[in-house]
Enzyme design. Structure first.
Site, mmCIF file in Angstrom:
data_model
loop_
_atom_site.group_PDB
_atom_site.id
_atom_site.type_symbol
_atom_site.label_atom_id
_atom_site.label_comp_id
_atom_site.label_asym_id
_atom_site.label_seq_id
_atom_site.Cartn_x
_atom_site.Cartn_y
_atom_site.Cartn_z
ATOM 1 N N TYR A 113 0.845 -1.193 0.000
ATOM 2 C CA TYR A 113 0.000 0.000 0.000
ATOM 3 C C TYR A 113 0.878 1.240 0.000
ATOM 4 O O TYR A 113 2.073 1.183 0.306
ATOM 5 C CB TYR A 113 -0.966 0.015 1.192
ATOM 6 C CG TYR A 113 -0.308 0.305 2.524
ATOM 7 C CD1 TYR A 113 -0.334 1.590 3.053
ATOM 8 C CD2 TYR A 113 0.347 -0.692 3.247
ATOM 9 C CE1 TYR A 113 0.275 1.862 4.270
ATOM 10 C CE2 TYR A 113 0.948 -0.425 4.458
ATOM 11 C CZ TYR A 113 0.915 0.854 4.966
ATOM 12 O OH TYR A 113 1.522 1.137 6.165
ATOM 13 N N CYS A 114 0.286 2.377 -0.341
ATOM 14 C CA CYS A 114 0.989 3.655 -0.280
ATOM 15 C C CYS A 114 0.031 4.705 0.272
ATOM 16 O O CYS A 114 -0.693 4.421 1.213
ATOM 17 C CB CYS A 114 1.626 4.032 -1.615
ATOM 18 S SG CYS A 114 0.580 3.894 -3.073
ATOM 19 N N SER A 115 -0.026 5.885 -0.313
ATOM 20 C CA SER A 115 -0.791 6.969 0.300
ATOM 21 C C SER A 115 -2.280 6.972 -0.028
ATOM 22 O O SER A 115 -3.098 7.283 0.826
ATOM 23 C CB SER A 115 -0.190 8.321 -0.096
ATOM 24 O OG SER A 115 -0.237 8.480 -1.503
ATOM 25 N N CYS A 141 -2.059 6.834 -5.926
ATOM 26 C CA CYS A 141 -0.605 6.677 -5.794
ATOM 27 C C CYS A 141 -0.153 5.459 -6.601
ATOM 28 O O CYS A 141 -0.676 4.366 -6.443
ATOM 29 C CB CYS A 141 -0.239 6.522 -4.315
ATOM 30 S SG CYS A 141 1.517 6.291 -4.025
ATOM 31 N N LEU A 196 -3.058 4.930 3.018
ATOM 32 C CA LEU A 196 -3.138 5.672 4.283
ATOM 33 C C LEU A 196 -4.379 6.549 4.362
ATOM 34 O O LEU A 196 -5.010 6.656 5.414
ATOM 35 C CB LEU A 196 -1.905 6.560 4.469
ATOM 36 C CG LEU A 196 -0.603 5.886 4.825
ATOM 37 C CD1 LEU A 196 0.518 6.917 4.897
ATOM 38 C CD2 LEU A 196 -0.720 5.148 6.138
#
Length: 161
Positions: free
Chosen positions: A105-107, A111, A136
């Protein structure tokens, strides 16, 4: 299916799903094709919450840079930055084995980093990779806890009010 072309500093001979440098790209820039969809395995926020709260052996990987990881990440995450170093050395994958249950996962859902790392891991033979597209932003919006310096500062501010 959407295809993104990413540009990172490196050499045209780097491995890891990269394609030759475009003549119009700046010297040392490597173009990488990244595709979303078409068989990408996804996990929802609620599924991830349930699995991360369980006693399973989930490997949760935050794929943005080190400073972003120190600022905020989902509890229990390790940091595997989507950077040129990832493509240059198999050492970056130490601690992972092809049968691990991995979530990247990222932001946020826009993303590209988690898409790139997802495809990189699958191309390296990792069989149980999923992407948490919401990242996030989605996790925090649901009110779930975050770890990291920025997350701790927000908690302190909330408690002071």
């Amino acid at each position: 299916m959407e295809t993104l072309v990413l540009e990172t500093k490196g050499t045209a001979g780097d491995a890891g799903g990269q394609v030759p440098r475009d003549q119009s790209a700046p010297h040392g820039t490597v173009r990488t094709r990244v595709r979303e969809g078409q068989g990408m395995r996804l996990i929802t926020r609620d599924e991830l919450k349930e699995e991360s709260d369980g006693a399973g052996d989930l490997k949760l990987l935050f794929v943005l840079g080190e400073w972003q990881y120190h600022a905020a990440h989902i509890p229990g995450s390790a940091n595997l930055p989507c950077s040129p170093d990832l493509y240059r050395s198999e050492d970056t994958l130490k601690g992972l084995v092809p049968d691990d249950d991995i979530v990247v996962y990222c932001s946020s859902k826009t993303c590209w980093a988690s898409i790139a790392v997802y495809h990189y891991l699958v191309s390296r033979g990792y069989r149980n990779v999923r992407r948490y597209a919401g990242g996030l932003e989605d996790w925090e919006h649901a009110g779930y806890p975050l770890d990291g310096e920025m997350a701790a500062a927000k908690t302190r501010m909330r408690n002071a009010s």
